[in-house]
Structures are given as C-alpha cells and as structure tokens.
Scaffold this active site. Structure first.
Site, short mmCIF file in Angstrom:
data_model
loop_
_atom_site.label_atom_id
_atom_site.label_comp_id
_atom_site.label_asym_id
_atom_site.label_seq_id
_atom_site.Cartn_x
_atom_site.Cartn_y
_atom_site.Cartn_z
N ASP A 1 11.15 28.12 41.30
CA ASP A 1 12.28 29.05 41.34
C ASP A 1 13.37 28.66 40.34
O ASP A 1 13.55 27.47 40.04
CB ASP A 1 12.86 29.06 42.77
CG ASP A 1 13.71 30.30 43.03
OD1 ASP A 1 13.72 31.20 42.18
OD2 ASP A 1 14.37 30.35 44.08
N LEU B 1 -8.80 17.88 40.09
CA LEU B 1 -7.71 18.67 40.70
C LEU B 1 -8.12 20.14 40.90
O LEU B 1 -8.72 20.73 40.01
CB LEU B 1 -6.48 18.63 39.77
CG LEU B 1 -5.27 19.46 40.22
CD1 LEU B 1 -4.56 18.78 41.39
CD2 LEU B 1 -4.29 19.68 39.06
N HIS C 1 11.11 32.55 32.18
CA HIS C 1 9.71 32.46 32.63
C HIS C 1 8.85 31.74 31.58
O HIS C 1 7.99 30.94 31.92
CB HIS C 1 9.15 33.86 32.91
CG HIS C 1 9.88 34.58 34.01
ND1 HIS C 1 10.16 34.00 35.23
CD2 HIS C 1 10.41 35.84 34.07
CE1 HIS C 1 10.81 34.87 36.00
NE2 HIS C 1 10.99 35.98 35.31
C1 FPP Z 1 10.96 32.57 40.11
O1 FPP Z 1 12.14 32.47 39.37
C2 FPP Z 1 9.77 32.58 39.23
C3 FPP Z 1 8.88 33.60 39.13
C4 FPP Z 1 9.01 34.85 39.92
C5 FPP Z 1 7.77 33.60 38.17
C6 FPP Z 1 7.09 32.28 37.93
C7 FPP Z 1 6.28 32.40 36.72
C8 FPP Z 1 6.15 31.46 35.77
C9 FPP Z 1 6.67 30.10 35.85
C10 FPP Z 1 5.43 31.85 34.51
C11 FPP Z 1 4.03 31.50 34.32
C12 FPP Z 1 3.26 30.94 35.44
C13 FPP Z 1 2.14 30.20 35.26
C14 FPP Z 1 1.40 29.70 36.44
C15 FPP Z 1 1.64 29.84 33.94
P1 FPP Z 1 13.22 33.67 39.42
O2 FPP Z 1 12.90 34.63 38.34
O3 FPP Z 1 13.23 34.26 40.79
O4 FPP Z 1 14.54 32.89 39.13
P2 FPP Z 1 16.02 33.24 39.64
O5 FPP Z 1 16.01 33.07 41.13
O6 FPP Z 1 16.88 32.25 38.94
O7 FPP Z 1 16.30 34.66 39.22
#
Ligand code: FPP
Length: 262
Positions: free
Chosen positions: A22, A133, A39
């Site tokens: 997050d 893993l 992201h």
């Molecule tokens: C939450 O942060 C994150 C996500 C909804 C997306 C996670 C995706 C990645 C890390 C990209 C690629 C993944 C892989 C497995 C290669 P948020 O957007 O909710 O953050 P915020 O709370 O600060 O808005």
C-alpha cells in the site's frame, strides 16, 4: 538475481509471508507525479522483495496486487496496473525460472482481458516445475469473494454427489479455496501506515501475525523486509493455547506465581 547482502538473518523465519503493498499513490503524490508512477516504482519493490524471499528460502510469498475493489478506480489506473502486472510476469519469467520460483494466482482471473488471462496462465505453466519459493499473486481478489467461490464449489460438489453437507469442516473449506495447497500466512506485512486487512485472505489469516509499517510500498526494500521478519521472530505464537510450562517434578507445574499442585 543478485545476492542480497543480509548481514543478520533471524533464527526463526516465517514459512509464508503475505503483503498488502500500500501507498503507491501517496508516494507519487508526494513527488508531484501521477499515481501510475507510484505503481511503476512499486513494481521495483516487488522485484526486490521476491528476490529477498527466494534468497531467504521462504516457502511462499503472497502479494495483494489488485483487489476486487480496485476495479472501481479510474480506467486509466486499472489499465496501468494490469499492464505493470503482465509486464512484470513477461519480463521476469526467465529469471523466476532460473531461481526455481513457482507462480500461483488467486482471485477471479475471468474478469481480466482474455490476452492477459492467457499470458498469466502460460507463465504459471512455464514455472510449474519450480520447487523453491511459491510466488502467489492475488489479482482481482477479495477474501469474501474467495469464500463465496469456495461455498459455490462445495455446493456444486454436493450436487454432483462428490461431497455431502455432513463433510463440511474447516479442512473442507480449505480444500475449496482458490489454492487448496496454500498454507496459512505466518506473517502479514502492510505498508503505508494503514491498520486494516482490506478484505485480504480473511479465512487464511485467523492466526497470522500482523506487522504494520509507515514505509510506503515503493520505498520498501529488502532491509525493511528483514526488519519485519526480525520482529516476527520475537512474537510468541500460542494459537489460543497456553505457553508450554516446564514440568518441575511429577505432579507439580511451574506457574507465574510459583508452583502449583497438578
Ligand atoms: C496500493 O496502493 C497498490 C495497488 C492497488 C497496486 C499494487 C500494484 C503494484 C505494486 C504494481 C505491480 C505489481 C506486481 C505484482 C508486479 P494505492 O494505490 O492504494 O496507494 P495509496 O493508498 O497511497 O493511494
């Protein structure tokens, strides 16, 4: 994969670590960038943590990559996350294979575009021989929807005569989850300071140790991972039971207030 220079590794490592990644959006906003950049930076943390988990010889690492609720984000953001996910899988698959990593996915992949669904299935197949893993990606996933799918599968098995309602137990629920081979997570890490489960593996987390950190996911690296593992090593897991008390002599037990007759 490079060798991560771990100077100290905790003596007691979790077998299965789950992560709610997050804080990507906030990371980007703080830098005056668009959310997608957060992201993209988060994908680099994925690489670092997968590498660390493999080197530490953990059994399983489950990453919450995209939730059922995330489908409600703006189309452009949804597309960007999907692209990053499929790019990661395509770019890393050879490296993952070289490192004996197996890929598993939980969630409702039928909601993904057909070409993306196919690319993921092909990579799962390509890495199916991995014995190191198990990297599990939760995509289009929520804990409640998974439980709903498990109940539907169980009901179908009853209709088909493969099961009867009398056979329903905690073990049978486990058998009907998205991945019946999955052992429960020992440790959940959530980054960015939020203190909730957000519908992630609700059945499997009954006795999972929780670790929260203010570090935003794009800043999370192997040393942050190691810090979480070190804290896990200090936890006293009792699963609702009492800590083992040493028997002093037959019929007399150690207790915090001295000895008591058994
Ligand atoms: C939450 O942060 C994150 C996500 C909804 C997306 C996670 C995706 C990645 C890390 C990209 C690629 C993944 C892989 C497995 C290669 P948020 O957007 O909710 O953050 P915020 O709370 O600060 O808005």
């Amino acid at each position: 994969m490079s060798n991560t220079p771990f100077t100290t590794v905790p003596s007691c490592l979790p077998r299965h670590v789950a992560i709610i990644m997050d804080g990507n959006g906030r990371w980007a906003e703080r830098r005056g960038k668009i959310r997608v950049e957060g992201h993209r930076a988060g994908a680099k943390s994925v690489r670092a943590v997968v590498e660390a988990a493999a080197e530490l010889k953990l059994d399983r690492l489950t990453l919450f990559a995209f939730s059922d609720e995330n489908w409600q984000r703006p189309k452009m953001e949804v597309e960007a996350i999907m692209l990053l996910l499929t790019e990661y899988i395509a770019k890393e698959k050879k490296e993952l294979k070289k490192n004996n990593i197996k890929l598993t996915v939980i969630g409702d992949l039928s909601r993904l575009a057909a070409n993306r669904h196919k690319a993921i299935q092909e990579t799962i197949e390509f890495l199916s021989g991995g014995t190191g893993l198990n990297l599990t990606l939760a995509i289009s996933y929520s804990g409640r929807a998974e439980l709903q799918r498990a109940m539907t599968r169980f009901a179908k098995a009853c209709e088909d005569g493969r099961m009867t309602s009398k056979e329903l137990s905690a073990d049978t629920v486990h058998e009907f989850l998205d991945d019946p081979t999955m052992n429960d997570p020992d440790l959940l890490i959530r980054t960015s300071g939020e203190l909730r489960l957000s519908n992630f593996m609700l059945w499997q987390m009954a006795y999972t140790e929780l670790y929260f950190t203010d570090v935003l996911w794009p800043d999370f690296r192997s040393q942050d991972f190691l810090k979480a593992l070190s804290q896990f090593a200090e936890r006293d897991r009792r699963y609702g039971k009492l800590r083992e008390m040493p028997v002093l002599e037959i019929g007399r037990l150690a207790s915090p207030i001295g000895t008591i007759d058994a």
